[in-house]
Design an enzyme around this catalytic site. Structure first.
Site, PDB file in Angstrom:
ATOM      1  N   ARG A   1      53.898  -0.803 -66.321  1.00 55.75           N
ATOM      2  CA  ARG A   1      54.861  -0.641 -67.408  1.00 55.75           C
ATOM      3  C   ARG A   1      55.017  -1.957 -68.174  1.00 55.75           C
ATOM      4  O   ARG A   1      54.945  -3.040 -67.604  1.00 55.75           O
ATOM      5  CB  ARG A   1      56.228  -0.206 -66.866  1.00 55.75           C
ATOM      6  N   HIS A   2      55.281  -1.835 -69.464  1.00 45.63           N
ATOM      7  CA  HIS A   2      55.460  -3.004 -70.327  1.00 45.63           C
ATOM      8  C   HIS A   2      56.709  -3.801 -69.959  1.00 45.63           C
ATOM      9  O   HIS A   2      57.615  -3.327 -69.263  1.00 45.63           O
ATOM     10  CB  HIS A   2      55.548  -2.558 -71.791  1.00 45.63           C
TER      11      HIS A   2
ATOM     12  N   ARG B   1      54.558  -3.148 -77.569  1.00 44.85           N
ATOM     13  CA  ARG B   1      55.152  -3.651 -76.335  1.00 44.85           C
ATOM     14  C   ARG B   1      54.187  -3.529 -75.155  1.00 44.85           C
ATOM     15  O   ARG B   1      54.172  -4.382 -74.266  1.00 44.85           O
ATOM     16  CB  ARG B   1      56.479  -2.952 -76.042  1.00 44.85           C
TER      17      ARG B   1
ATOM     18  N   GLU C   1      54.195   6.262 -75.053  1.00 44.54           N
ATOM     19  CA  GLU C   1      55.403   6.862 -74.489  1.00 44.54           C
ATOM     20  C   GLU C   1      55.627   8.245 -75.104  1.00 44.54           C
ATOM     21  O   GLU C   1      55.004   8.606 -76.114  1.00 44.54           O
ATOM     22  CB  GLU C   1      56.605   5.947 -74.758  1.00 44.54           C
TER      23      GLU C   1
ATOM     24  N   HIS D   1      53.896   2.886 -70.520  1.00 44.34           N
ATOM     25  CA  HIS D   1      55.339   3.081 -70.685  1.00 44.34           C
ATOM     26  C   HIS D   1      55.917   3.848 -69.502  1.00 44.34           C
ATOM     27  O   HIS D   1      55.210   4.594 -68.821  1.00 44.34           O
ATOM     28  CB  HIS D   1      55.598   3.840 -71.990  1.00 44.34           C
TER      29      HIS D   1
END
Length: 216
Positions: free
Chosen positions: A10-11, A60, A84, A153
């Site tokens: 995940r970012h 991101r 996402e 995401h």
């Protein structure tokens, strides 16, 4: 062929994360904390000697992957299917604002029921399908010697991994959300020829499992 280890990452944190705003596919950058998180996590993941690096094209996730690319020299392969969930016109709302504006939808989401996000966004099932398809595509392109990192995401990763593993929809809520810059490590099982979870919501390097559990 099937890839070796898959690391679904995940970012780092964004300002909207901090403000509890729904991001969806709004292209929000990492904040200063998020950049630091990505650098710290990238240094850990680099020690696994990754051989392939994929990312959502939203900045991101792309910036998070970029920190690992700097350390490893890997080229980032961008894939829109790793984005996402699309929340359409809900983007930018806080969870409290959504509950006030659309209490029925918010209640269905809280209860784990299917609900399209926004006026014309995606359902959780739809994002799970597209993300699982991306994982399948990435995994079959690789070899057993690969360690593949996928920067993406939180919601898409959680439900997409569950779909990829064949976990029934009703059990998805049992898998907690991923913290910023944490990851899920997946390994192919040579015994069953299926994928299994090595670590979930990890923030440190995987350790060998030493036990009597035959699933190790």
């Amino acid at each position: 062929m099937t890839a070796g280890r898959l690391i679904v990452w995940r970012h780092g944190r964004t300002e909207w994360n901090l403000q509890d705003k729904i991001q969806g596919q709004a292209d929000i950058p990492l904040d200063e904390v998020g950049i630091a998180q990505a650098r710290t996590a990238a240094a850990r993941l680099a020690t696994l000697a990754p051989t392939r690096l994929f990312a959502s094209d939203l900045q991101r996730a792309a910036a998070t992957a970029g920190e690992l690319a700097v350390l490893t020299g890997l080229k980032i392969e961008y894939d829109e299917a790793l984005r996402e969930i699309d929340v359409d016109d809900w983007a930018g709302l806080t969870q409290a604002e959504l509950a006030a504006q659309n209490p029925e939808a918010a209640a269905r989401i809280k209860a784990g029921e299917s609900q399209r996000r926004g006026t014309a966004g995606e359902t959780v099932e739809e994002v799970a399908d597209r993300f699982a398809e991306a994982l399948t595509r990435i995994s079959v392109q690789g070899t057993a010697a690969d360690t593949t990192v996928i920067a993406t995401h939180g919601l898409a990763a959680r439900v997409g991994i569950c779909r990829f593993l064949g976990i029934p929809d009703a059990h998805w809520p049992a898998f907690g959300g991923l913290s910023n810059c944490n990851w899920v490590s997946l390994l192919p099982s040579t015994r069953t020829h299926r994928w299994r979870i090595e670590e979930w919501n990890a923030g440190s390097l995987p350790e060998p499992v030493m036990s009597d559990d035959p699933q190790r």
